[in-house]
Structures are given as C-alpha cells and as structure tokens.
Design a protein around this motif. Structure first.
Motif, PDB file in Angstrom:
ATOM      1  N   ASN A  45       0.841  -1.188   0.000  1.00  0.00           N
ATOM      2  CA  ASN A  45       0.000   0.000   0.000  1.00  0.00           C
ATOM      3  C   ASN A  45       0.883   1.247   0.000  1.00  0.00           C
ATOM      4  O   ASN A  45       1.603   1.498   0.963  1.00  0.00           O
ATOM      5  CB  ASN A  45      -0.905  -0.018   1.238  1.00  0.00           C
ATOM      6  CG  ASN A  45      -1.973   1.051   1.200  1.00  0.00           C
ATOM      7  OD1 ASN A  45      -2.278   1.617   0.146  1.00  0.00           O
ATOM      8  ND2 ASN A  45      -2.558   1.355   2.353  1.00  0.00           N
ATOM      9  N   VAL A  46       0.842   2.006  -1.096  1.00  0.00           N
ATOM     10  CA  VAL A  46       1.741   3.155  -1.257  1.00  0.00           C
ATOM     11  C   VAL A  46       0.944   4.445  -1.379  1.00  0.00           C
ATOM     12  O   VAL A  46      -0.274   4.439  -1.559  1.00  0.00           O
ATOM     13  CB  VAL A  46       2.636   2.982  -2.506  1.00  0.00           C
ATOM     14  CG1 VAL A  46       3.506   1.747  -2.385  1.00  0.00           C
ATOM     15  CG2 VAL A  46       1.796   2.937  -3.786  1.00  0.00           C
ATOM     16  N   GLU A  47       1.665   5.566  -1.301  1.00  0.00           N
ATOM     17  CA  GLU A  47       1.056   6.866  -1.543  1.00  0.00           C
ATOM     18  C   GLU A  47       0.956   7.099  -3.051  1.00  0.00           C
ATOM     19  O   GLU A  47       1.546   6.366  -3.848  1.00  0.00           O
ATOM     20  CB  GLU A  47       1.865   7.979  -0.868  1.00  0.00           C
ATOM     21  CG  GLU A  47       3.160   8.363  -1.560  1.00  0.00           C
ATOM     22  CD  GLU A  47       4.283   7.364  -1.359  1.00  0.00           C
ATOM     23  OE1 GLU A  47       5.386   7.632  -1.870  1.00  0.00           O
ATOM     24  OE2 GLU A  47       4.063   6.314  -0.716  1.00  0.00           O
ATOM     25  N   GLU A  48       0.209   8.129  -3.448  1.00  0.00           N
ATOM     26  CA  GLU A  48      -0.054   8.393  -4.870  1.00  0.00           C
ATOM     27  C   GLU A  48       1.218   8.489  -5.701  1.00  0.00           C
ATOM     28  O   GLU A  48       1.282   7.955  -6.816  1.00  0.00           O
ATOM     29  CB  GLU A  48      -0.861   9.685  -5.005  1.00  0.00           C
ATOM     30  CG  GLU A  48      -1.214  10.049  -6.439  1.00  0.00           C
ATOM     31  CD  GLU A  48      -2.004  11.346  -6.544  1.00  0.00           C
ATOM     32  OE1 GLU A  48      -1.726  12.112  -7.481  1.00  0.00           O
ATOM     33  OE2 GLU A  48      -2.868  11.588  -5.682  1.00  0.00           O
ATOM     34  N   ALA A  49       2.243   9.134  -5.182  1.00  0.00           N
ATOM     35  CA  ALA A  49       3.469   9.368  -5.953  1.00  0.00           C
ATOM     36  C   ALA A  49       4.223   8.086  -6.293  1.00  0.00           C
ATOM     37  O   ALA A  49       5.073   8.081  -7.191  1.00  0.00           O
ATOM     38  CB  ALA A  49       4.394  10.321  -5.180  1.00  0.00           C
ATOM     39  N   SER A  50       3.910   6.995  -5.585  1.00  0.00           N
ATOM     40  CA  SER A  50       4.661   5.741  -5.778  1.00  0.00           C
ATOM     41  C   SER A  50       3.875   4.668  -6.508  1.00  0.00           C
ATOM     42  O   SER A  50       4.331   3.523  -6.601  1.00  0.00           O
ATOM     43  CB  SER A  50       5.114   5.204  -4.411  1.00  0.00           C
ATOM     44  OG  SER A  50       5.943   6.127  -3.740  1.00  0.00           O
ATOM     45  N   ILE A  51       2.701   5.015  -7.051  1.00  0.00           N
ATOM     46  CA  ILE A  51       1.840   4.008  -7.688  1.00  0.00           C
ATOM     47  C   ILE A  51       2.535   3.343  -8.875  1.00  0.00           C
ATOM     48  O   ILE A  51       2.443   2.129  -9.057  1.00  0.00           O
ATOM     49  CB  ILE A  51       0.517   4.642  -8.166  1.00  0.00           C
ATOM     50  CG1 ILE A  51      -0.332   5.079  -6.978  1.00  0.00           C
ATOM     51  CG2 ILE A  51      -0.290   3.639  -8.993  1.00  0.00           C
ATOM     52  CD1 ILE A  51      -1.598   5.800  -7.384  1.00  0.00           C
ATOM     53  N   ILE A  52       3.231   4.113  -9.687  1.00  0.00           N
ATOM     54  CA  ILE A  52       3.800   3.586 -10.934  1.00  0.00           C
ATOM     55  C   ILE A  52       5.103   2.830 -10.696  1.00  0.00           C
ATOM     56  O   ILE A  52       5.251   1.678 -11.113  1.00  0.00           O
ATOM     57  CB  ILE A  52       4.042   4.719 -11.950  1.00  0.00           C
ATOM     58  CG1 ILE A  52       2.756   5.521 -12.182  1.00  0.00           C
ATOM     59  CG2 ILE A  52       4.549   4.135 -13.269  1.00  0.00           C
ATOM     60  CD1 ILE A  52       1.602   4.703 -12.702  1.00  0.00           C
ATOM     61  N   LYS A  53       6.036   3.449  -9.997  1.00  0.00           N
ATOM     62  CA  LYS A  53       7.375   2.859  -9.869  1.00  0.00           C
ATOM     63  C   LYS A  53       7.670   2.304  -8.475  1.00  0.00           C
ATOM     64  O   LYS A  53       8.735   1.716  -8.260  1.00  0.00           O
ATOM     65  CB  LYS A  53       8.430   3.903 -10.240  1.00  0.00           C
ATOM     66  CG  LYS A  53       8.375   4.333 -11.702  1.00  0.00           C
ATOM     67  CD  LYS A  53       9.496   5.308 -12.045  1.00  0.00           C
ATOM     68  CE  LYS A  53       9.450   5.682 -13.520  1.00  0.00           C
ATOM     69  NZ  LYS A  53      10.529   6.646 -13.874  1.00  0.00           N
TER      70      LYS A  53
END
Length: 364
Positions: free
Chosen positions: A202-210
């Motif tokens: 479960n990540v924050e928005e900025a880490s969704i892609i990479k």
C-alpha cells in the motif's frame, strides 16, 4: 462464487480502505487507530469481465451475472497474537476460514496515521504476521498429533502435519510442502502458513507507478510474482467516479489498469482458477472453476444434478462464439463441438450441458 480472500495485516495499514475499494462499499470502518475492525467485515465483489458484456449483447440475454469473490476484512494482528495478544485469537480463527490471504503491507510514510511500530518496515511487518501464523500452526499441529486425536487423522494428513512441523522448526522454506502433497490434502489441513498468499504494498499516490524504497526492499526479499503495488486510497477514489471520470483520472495518474483488476487476476493465477460461460436469452453468466476441470465437474458448479446426469456438453470457444455471433452460426460453421466426460474445460469456453435429469435451458 470465485473464492474467499482474507485481508490481513498489522493494525492501521489500510486493510479496511482496501476492503471498501474491493467491495465498492463503506461497510468497513477506516479509522486512524489500531483495532478499528473488531469483527471481520464480509463483502462480495463481482469479477467484472468484458467478455460477459459481449455475450449479453450477442445472445440478447435478459440479464448478466458475473462470478464473484468474497472478501473478509480481518482485525489487525500484533506480535504475540498466537498467545492471544491484541485480537489474536479472533484474528487467527478468522484466517482459517479463507481460501487465500491478502497481506496488506504499509509502504508509505505518514505522520498523521498511527502505527503499532515506530518506523515503516514492510519486511519486518510481514515477518511478524508469518511468525504468528507459524506459532499458531505449531500449537494446532501438536494438539492434532496427540495420541487421542491422531487416530482420527488419515495417514496423508499425519504426513502433512509432521512435514510442516519439521519445516517450521528447522526454519526451512514452508512452500516446499506444495511440491510434496496434493492441493486438496493441504487445504484440508487448515494450516494458516500453508494458505496461498498475495502481498499488497500500500503506497502513496506518488509511488503508484514505480514504487518506492519500501516496495523495492520488500520485493527483493519476497519476490515480485505475488506482489502488487497499489494505493488503497486511490482505488477507493476510483470507485466513486463514473466510467468516463475513472478513465480520465487513471490517465492523469498514469495507471493502465485498476489495482483491483490486477489483484483479481493475480488471485485467479495463484489459485489456478479460470472462467467458463453459459449464454442464452434468459441470462449470460460467468462461472469459476479450477484449471484442468473436467466437463462433468464444471456442470456441477451450476447444479449437482447437472454433474450426476451429465451426458455431453456443447462447446464453443469465446472467440468463435463472438465471431459467429452466437450458437446457431457457431453450429452451422462447425465451430461448436460436442464433448464428453473427459473434456477439460478451457478458460473462456461457452458451454451448454446435456444431461438426463432436467431440460436444457441456456440457449433453447
């Protein structure tokens, strides 16, 4: 029904938020304090499949019925759960009831969200859960192998319990058990640490892609195959949008496929499941079966009488059914096959069963 997933993890890592996203509901509380979820929340989510939408149009069906997955949001676990710490006993008993486990792992920093640990360490967090499940299994195995209880077990179950105990006690790879025994026998053991598992970072928005440093460390330790990187919060937001808004929002974020869809696909792969269809004027419907399922067994998913009275099954692949625009043209073009009891159903097959107890009703 597809399968039953238990969403587990340490307190306050986003389990209830994910549950709400998966089931498109606000049934589970998602508060900022440990043990928010006391009793498990149960939700059923449809497995949306575009193929079924096409079958509905071709057969001019009155309704469509997706297959579904049950999700259980299980109360947060802490170190010592196997000894009753936190909500340990309740937590562990609820896990025993599911087919597969979704481990929710915190992979983001936040000063606003309470955590049971002082820092973010996804590798440590998963190891805490795995350790507690193994400790609970040791206690369960020892009780079941006691002289009074052992006589009630089959030789195969005794072997599984003894092998698992040896693997745990000697800190060996517990997944080795799957190479030694049949899937059904392993499932019958009910051991927590033997259940198939998916890992959701479960990540924050900025880490969704990479991803981020936390997901990198986690994947390095536990591998990429059964690991999914999503933001439970973003998935929840997507569910509140209409189709056009959802597409635009995903484009803005750079997401090609919703995390929920990826999670479903991973779950089917993990459990070796696939889908067949029935389609006619009454309804178009998806059914979940094990891979390499024989036709009579697939018929039994619809009704036990179908399996008992199975004679033959009319079979058309999904692509042929669509290309020929339904049953009649598929039959006239030679794309419909009549298969017997030894036929192994394939993913996407459109089927009509012939049996000697009830009249056929899917495309008549």
């Amino acid at each position: 029904m597809g399968f039953k997933c238990g969403i587990v993890g340490l307190p306050n890592v986003g389990k209830s938020t994910l549950f709400n996203a998966l089931t498109n509901s606000n049934k589970a509380q998602a508060e900022n304090f440990p043990f928010c979820t006391i009793d498990p929340n149960l939700g059923i989510a449809p497995v949306v499949d575009e193929r079924l939408d096409n079958l509905l149009k071709i057969s001019n069906s009155k309704k469509k019925i997706y297959t579904s997955i049950s999700f259980v949001d299980i109360a947060g676990l802490v170190k010592g759960a196997s000894k009753g710490e936190g909500l340990g006993n309740k937590f562990l008993s609820h896990i025993r009831e599911v087919d597969t486990i979704i481990h929710m792992i915190r992979c983001f920093d936040s000063k606003d969200i309470q955590n049971v640990n002082a820092d973010v360490n996804p590798v440590r967090d998963l190891e805490i859960i795995q350790t507690e499940m193994k400790l609970a299994d040791i206690e369960s195995i020892q009780k079941r192998l006691d002289k009074k209880n052992k006589k009630n077990l089959s030789n195969e179950q005794i072997n599984i319990l003894e092998t698992t105990l040896d693997l745990i006690n000697n800190d060996k790879n517990i997944d080795e058990i799957h190479n030694l025994y049949e899937k059904k026998e392993i499932e019958m053991s009910g051991l927590l640490s033997l259940k198939p598992a998916l890992y959701v970072c479960n990540v924050e928005e900025a880490s969704i892609i990479k991803g981020n440093i936390y997901t990198q460390n986690f994947i390095q330790k536990f591998g990429k195959k059964n690991t999914i990187i999503i933001s439970a919060e973003i998935e929840n937001q997507l569910n509140s949008l209409n189709d056009e808004e959802k597409i635009n929002y995903m484009k803005m974020l750079g997401i090609k496929e919703a995390g929920i869809k990826v999670l479903t696909k991973k779950g089917y792969d993990l459990l070796n499941l696939e889908t067949f269809f029935t389609s006619g004027p009454k309804e178009s419907r998806a059914w979940t079966i094990d891979k390499n399922c024989l036709a009579p067994k697939a018929a039994g998913k619809i009704h036990s009488d179908f399996e008992k009275g199975f004679i033959k099954v009319e079979t058309v692949s999904y692509n042929d059914f669509v290309d020929n625009k339904g049953w009649i043209n598929s039959k006239n073009s030679g794309k419909m096959r009549l298969e017997g009891k030894e036929y192994i159903v394939k993913d996407g097959d459109v089927l009509n069963f012939r049996f000697n107890t009830w009249p056929n009703f899917f495309h008549t």
